[in-house]
Design a protein around this motif. Sequence first.
Motif, PDB file in Angstrom:
ATOM      1  N   UNK A  14     -13.140   0.441  22.252  1.00 32.78           N
ATOM      2  CA  UNK A  14     -11.883   0.006  21.666  1.00 32.78           C
ATOM      3  C   UNK A  14     -11.775  -1.483  21.405  1.00 32.78           C
ATOM      4  N   UNK A  15     -12.893  -2.123  21.094  1.00 31.96           N
ATOM      5  CA  UNK A  15     -12.894  -3.559  20.797  1.00 31.96           C
ATOM      6  C   UNK A  15     -13.322  -3.757  19.347  1.00 31.96           C
ATOM      7  N   UNK A  16     -12.569  -4.557  18.597  1.00 31.60           N
ATOM      8  CA  UNK A  16     -12.979  -4.793  17.206  1.00 31.60           C
ATOM      9  C   UNK A  16     -14.295  -5.566  17.135  1.00 31.60           C
ATOM     10  N   UNK A  17     -15.125  -5.188  16.173  1.00 30.59           N
ATOM     11  CA  UNK A  17     -16.425  -5.841  15.978  1.00 30.59           C
ATOM     12  C   UNK A  17     -16.456  -6.415  14.566  1.00 30.59           C
ATOM     13  N   UNK A  18     -16.742  -7.704  14.486  1.00 32.44           N
ATOM     14  CA  UNK A  18     -16.872  -8.376  13.190  1.00 32.44           C
ATOM     15  C   UNK A  18     -18.344  -8.663  12.959  1.00 32.44           C
ATOM     16  N   UNK A  19     -18.845  -8.260  11.802  1.00 30.98           N
ATOM     17  CA  UNK A  19     -20.253  -8.449  11.475  1.00 30.98           C
ATOM     18  C   UNK A  19     -20.383  -9.643  10.535  1.00 30.98           C
ATOM     19  N   UNK A  20     -21.290 -10.545  10.898  1.00 29.70           N
ATOM     20  CA  UNK A  20     -21.550 -11.738  10.091  1.00 29.70           C
ATOM     21  C   UNK A  20     -22.998 -11.691   9.621  1.00 29.70           C
ATOM     22  N   UNK A  21     -23.185 -11.669   8.314  1.00 30.75           N
ATOM     23  CA  UNK A  21     -24.535 -11.679   7.748  1.00 30.75           C
ATOM     24  C   UNK A  21     -25.005 -13.127   7.691  1.00 30.75           C
ATOM     25  N   UNK A  31     -20.118 -21.823  12.199  1.00 30.45           N
ATOM     26  CA  UNK A  31     -20.419 -21.093  13.435  1.00 30.45           C
ATOM     27  C   UNK A  31     -19.371 -21.400  14.497  1.00 30.45           C
ATOM     28  N   UNK A  32     -18.949 -22.653  14.595  1.00 26.91           N
ATOM     29  CA  UNK A  32     -17.924 -23.044  15.561  1.00 26.91           C
ATOM     30  C   UNK A  32     -16.622 -22.297  15.289  1.00 26.91           C
ATOM     31  N   UNK A  33     -16.242 -22.216  14.035  1.00 28.04           N
ATOM     32  CA  UNK A  33     -15.005 -21.511  13.662  1.00 28.04           C
ATOM     33  C   UNK A  33     -15.087 -20.035  14.053  1.00 28.04           C
ATOM     34  N   UNK A  34     -16.240 -19.439  13.878  1.00 30.89           N
ATOM     35  CA  UNK A  34     -16.416 -18.027  14.237  1.00 30.89           C
ATOM     36  C   UNK A  34     -16.270 -17.847  15.743  1.00 30.89           C
ATOM     37  N   UNK A  35     -16.965 -18.674  16.538  1.00 26.40           N
ATOM     38  CA  UNK A  35     -16.893 -18.543  17.997  1.00 26.40           C
ATOM     39  C   UNK A  35     -15.482 -18.824  18.512  1.00 26.40           C
ATOM     40  N   UNK A  44     -15.612  -8.799  19.355  1.00 29.72           N
ATOM     41  CA  UNK A  44     -17.063  -8.952  19.399  1.00 29.72           C
ATOM     42  C   UNK A  44     -17.548  -9.440  18.040  1.00 29.72           C
ATOM     43  N   UNK A  45     -18.550 -10.290  18.067  1.00 27.43           N
ATOM     44  CA  UNK A  45     -19.198 -10.740  16.844  1.00 27.43           C
ATOM     45  C   UNK A  45     -20.635 -10.266  16.840  1.00 27.43           C
ATOM     46  N   UNK A  46     -21.037  -9.624  15.768  1.00 28.19           N
ATOM     47  CA  UNK A  46     -22.427  -9.192  15.598  1.00 28.19           C
ATOM     48  C   UNK A  46     -23.027 -10.057  14.497  1.00 28.19           C
ATOM     49  N   UNK A  47     -23.978 -10.888  14.882  1.00 30.56           N
ATOM     50  CA  UNK A  47     -24.592 -11.823  13.949  1.00 30.56           C
ATOM     51  C   UNK A  47     -25.900 -11.219  13.451  1.00 30.56           C
ATOM     52  N   UNK A  48     -25.830 -10.635  12.260  1.00 33.69           N
ATOM     53  CA  UNK A  48     -26.965  -9.916  11.687  1.00 33.69           C
ATOM     54  C   UNK A  48     -27.962 -10.906  11.091  1.00 33.69           C
ATOM     55  N   UNK A  49     -29.244 -10.678  11.358  1.00 36.63           N
ATOM     56  CA  UNK A  49     -30.315 -11.565  10.876  1.00 36.63           C
ATOM     57  C   UNK A  49     -30.088 -12.997  11.363  1.00 36.63           C
TER      58      UNK A  49
END
Length: 127
Positions: A14-21, A31-35, A44-49
């Motif tokens: 039940x936690x939202x996940x944001x994916x960043x390509x 990156x600072x703004x995302x964190x 949660x942040x998923x940093x793809x590649x």
Amino acid sequence: GKTETVKDLGRGVGIPVYVFNCSEQMNVESMSAIYKGLSQVGAWGCFDEFNRIRIEVLSVVATQVTCVLNALKTNAKEFDMMGDSLKMVPTVGMFITMNPGYAGRTELPENLKALFRPCAMVVPDTR
């Protein structure tokens, strides 16, 4: 694959996940703004590649991730990051996916690599 697994796990708890390509265009400020955003909402942040980010940016990212992790370890309600005082929601999580060995990929600095737990993914044997 890897990103879908992180998304499914987040959905399951039940936690939202944001994916960043991730790409070479990502810089220290983005990156600072995302964190900062993830920390304040507990997402949660998923940093793809992730290893496509330039090495000079990754070096600073290690400091940013350490800042968030230290706030989590001390159960801080607020913490400072890059001069800003931020609220900490303890459900925040950071996941990275990588495809090592491809052209244009960067080897992660050791201090950054140490902040994440490795998990190998393989193609399932469906025979």
